[in-house]
Write a protein that holds these residues in place. Sequence first.
Motif, PDB file in Angstrom:
ATOM      1  N   UNK A   1       0.814  -1.197   0.000  1.00 33.21           N
ATOM      2  CA  UNK A   1       0.000   0.000   0.000  1.00 33.21           C
ATOM      3  C   UNK A   1       0.856   1.260   0.000  1.00 33.21           C
ATOM      4  N   UNK A   2       0.408   2.221  -0.766  1.00 32.28           N
ATOM      5  CA  UNK A   2       1.099   3.516  -0.797  1.00 32.28           C
ATOM      6  C   UNK A   2       0.143   4.569  -0.252  1.00 32.28           C
ATOM      7  N   UNK A   3       0.673   5.509   0.499  1.00 32.86           N
ATOM      8  CA  UNK A   3      -0.133   6.555   1.118  1.00 32.86           C
ATOM      9  C   UNK A   3       0.594   7.875   0.877  1.00 32.86           C
ATOM     10  N   UNK A   4      -0.058   8.794   0.191  1.00 32.17           N
ATOM     11  CA  UNK A   4       0.595  10.049  -0.172  1.00 32.17           C
ATOM     12  C   UNK A   4      -0.254  11.247   0.210  1.00 32.17           C
ATOM     13  N   UNK A   5       0.429  12.362   0.488  1.00 32.24           N
ATOM     14  CA  UNK A   5      -0.281  13.655   0.515  1.00 32.24           C
ATOM     15  C   UNK A   5       0.285  14.491  -0.620  1.00 32.24           C
ATOM     16  N   UNK A   6      -0.614  15.251  -1.243  1.00 33.08           N
ATOM     17  CA  UNK A   6      -0.220  16.064  -2.390  1.00 33.08           C
ATOM     18  C   UNK A   6      -0.784  17.467  -2.215  1.00 33.08           C
ATOM     19  N   UNK A   7       0.014  18.447  -2.610  1.00 35.29           N
ATOM     20  CA  UNK A   7      -0.448  19.842  -2.581  1.00 35.29           C
ATOM     21  C   UNK A   7      -1.019  20.165  -3.962  1.00 35.29           C
ATOM     22  N   UNK A   8      -2.327  20.116  -4.047  1.00 37.78           N
ATOM     23  CA  UNK A   8      -2.973  20.300  -5.363  1.00 37.78           C
ATOM     24  C   UNK A   8      -2.955  21.772  -5.778  1.00 37.78           C
ATOM     25  N   UNK A   9      -2.502  22.020  -7.003  1.00 39.08           N
ATOM     26  CA  UNK A   9      -2.601  23.388  -7.518  1.00 39.08           C
ATOM     27  C   UNK A   9      -3.978  23.606  -8.161  1.00 39.08           C
ATOM     28  N   UNK A  10      -4.324  24.833  -8.412  1.00 36.67           N
ATOM     29  CA  UNK A  10      -5.536  25.139  -9.175  1.00 36.67           C
ATOM     30  C   UNK A  10      -5.319  24.685 -10.632  1.00 36.67           C
ATOM     31  N   UNK A  11      -6.404  24.293 -11.302  1.00 36.27           N
ATOM     32  CA  UNK A  11      -6.294  23.891 -12.716  1.00 36.27           C
ATOM     33  C   UNK A  11      -6.037  22.411 -12.903  1.00 36.27           C
ATOM     34  N   UNK A  12      -5.877  21.699 -11.795  1.00 40.44           N
ATOM     35  CA  UNK A  12      -5.627  20.250 -11.840  1.00 40.44           C
ATOM     36  C   UNK A  12      -6.869  19.559 -11.281  1.00 40.44           C
ATOM     37  N   UNK A  13      -7.320  18.485 -11.955  1.00 46.30           N
ATOM     38  CA  UNK A  13      -8.543  17.835 -11.478  1.00 46.30           C
ATOM     39  C   UNK A  13      -8.232  16.640 -10.573  1.00 46.30           C
ATOM     40  N   UNK A  14      -9.133  16.454  -9.598  1.00 44.79           N
ATOM     41  CA  UNK A  14      -9.035  15.293  -8.710  1.00 44.79           C
ATOM     42  C   UNK A  14      -9.730  14.125  -9.391  1.00 44.79           C
ATOM     43  N   UNK A  15      -9.061  13.559 -10.373  1.00 43.20           N
ATOM     44  CA  UNK A  15      -9.595  12.401 -11.085  1.00 43.20           C
ATOM     45  C   UNK A  15      -8.386  11.597 -11.529  1.00 43.20           C
ATOM     46  N   UNK A  16      -8.605  10.342 -11.876  1.00 40.46           N
ATOM     47  CA  UNK A  16      -7.470   9.546 -12.333  1.00 40.46           C
ATOM     48  C   UNK A  16      -7.267   9.713 -13.840  1.00 40.46           C
ATOM     49  N   UNK A  17      -8.303  10.159 -14.541  1.00 38.16           N
ATOM     50  CA  UNK A  17      -8.191  10.431 -15.986  1.00 38.16           C
ATOM     51  C   UNK A  17      -9.073  11.610 -16.343  1.00 38.16           C
ATOM     52  N   UNK A  18      -8.611  12.431 -17.273  1.00 37.44           N
ATOM     53  CA  UNK A  18      -9.444  13.545 -17.734  1.00 37.44           C
ATOM     54  C   UNK A  18      -8.949  13.942 -19.112  1.00 37.44           C
ATOM     55  N   UNK A  19      -9.895  14.122 -20.027  1.00 34.21           N
ATOM     56  CA  UNK A  19      -9.508  14.438 -21.396  1.00 34.21           C
ATOM     57  C   UNK A  19      -9.028  15.866 -21.552  1.00 34.21           C
ATOM     58  N   UNK A  20      -9.419  16.763 -20.646  1.00 30.37           N
ATOM     59  CA  UNK A  20      -9.170  18.192 -20.868  1.00 30.37           C
ATOM     60  C   UNK A  20      -8.102  18.806 -19.964  1.00 30.37           C
ATOM     61  N   UNK A  21      -7.978  18.270 -18.760  1.00 26.98           N
ATOM     62  CA  UNK A  21      -7.101  18.933 -17.780  1.00 26.98           C
ATOM     63  C   UNK A  21      -6.100  17.929 -17.205  1.00 26.98           C
ATOM     64  N   UNK A  22      -4.960  18.444 -16.697  1.00 29.22           N
ATOM     65  CA  UNK A  22      -4.061  17.523 -15.979  1.00 29.22           C
ATOM     66  C   UNK A  22      -4.740  17.002 -14.716  1.00 29.22           C
ATOM     67  N   UNK A  23      -4.415  15.792 -14.338  1.00 28.07           N
ATOM     68  CA  UNK A  23      -4.991  15.207 -13.123  1.00 28.07           C
ATOM     69  C   UNK A  23      -3.926  15.184 -12.021  1.00 28.07           C
TER      70      UNK A  23
END
Length: 231
Positions: free
Chosen positions: A59-81
């Motif tokens: 198991x891997x457990x991470x914290x990430x500092x999300x920037x604006x403009x990035x989507x919380x999804x594993x795949x997205x056709x339009x935006x970086x995830x």
Amino acid sequence: MRLDKFVSHATGLPREISKRLIRKRQVQVNGAMVSNAAFQVEDTDSVTLEGETLHIPGPRYLMLHKPSGVVCATEDGDHPTVLDLIEDMDTEGLSIGGRLDIDTTGLVLLSDDGQWLHRVTSPRHLFSKVYRATLQEPLDQQTIDSFAAGMLLRGEGKRTAPAQCEALPDNGARVTLNEGRYHQIKRMFAACGNHVLSLHREKIGAVALDDTLTEGEYRVLTETEIKSFTL
Ligand code: URA
């Protein structure tokens, strides 16, 4: 964990070979060569072998500092995830614990441990989430009271759970939510006649966003952080 054990776990090589590689100065910890096989590797250390970052499978457990403009999804056709931000690790199987809107910044937790993620997000376990908002209008007492009392949001039949709201300088507000509904903070402020200009998640349960992480950066959670959701 000892360095030779870490290398063996991560590569599947026998311990003797790992020791030899370490002695031959082919292993680095956080960018510095380490030739002592007994060196203690901490959860947050980055170990490389001949330039390749090593990971203990499991198991891997991470914290990430999300920037604006990035989507919380594993795949997205339009935006970086958020997964696109993870470069030195295999992202296969990673899922997100508690999504943020595309324009919201701050703490996102990721893991491939489904049970753990379920605890992080399940309303039954009630890990509160803390946000910092910048508002168009100063925060007034009526809004603070409405957040505390709970409110009926448009199109919903159930009042929001009591939420804490405190004023910060420069039209700021710190909000603690005990549930997670769609665009909840933006909709709650809108229902009180205000508007959220920016939103940032600071904390989930006992885990606060590491202030050494700049936008787009991430790190492995410590044992204490992982366990804080299972206590
Ligand atoms: N509330 C919102 O409105 N947006 C988020 O991203 C998180 C909470």
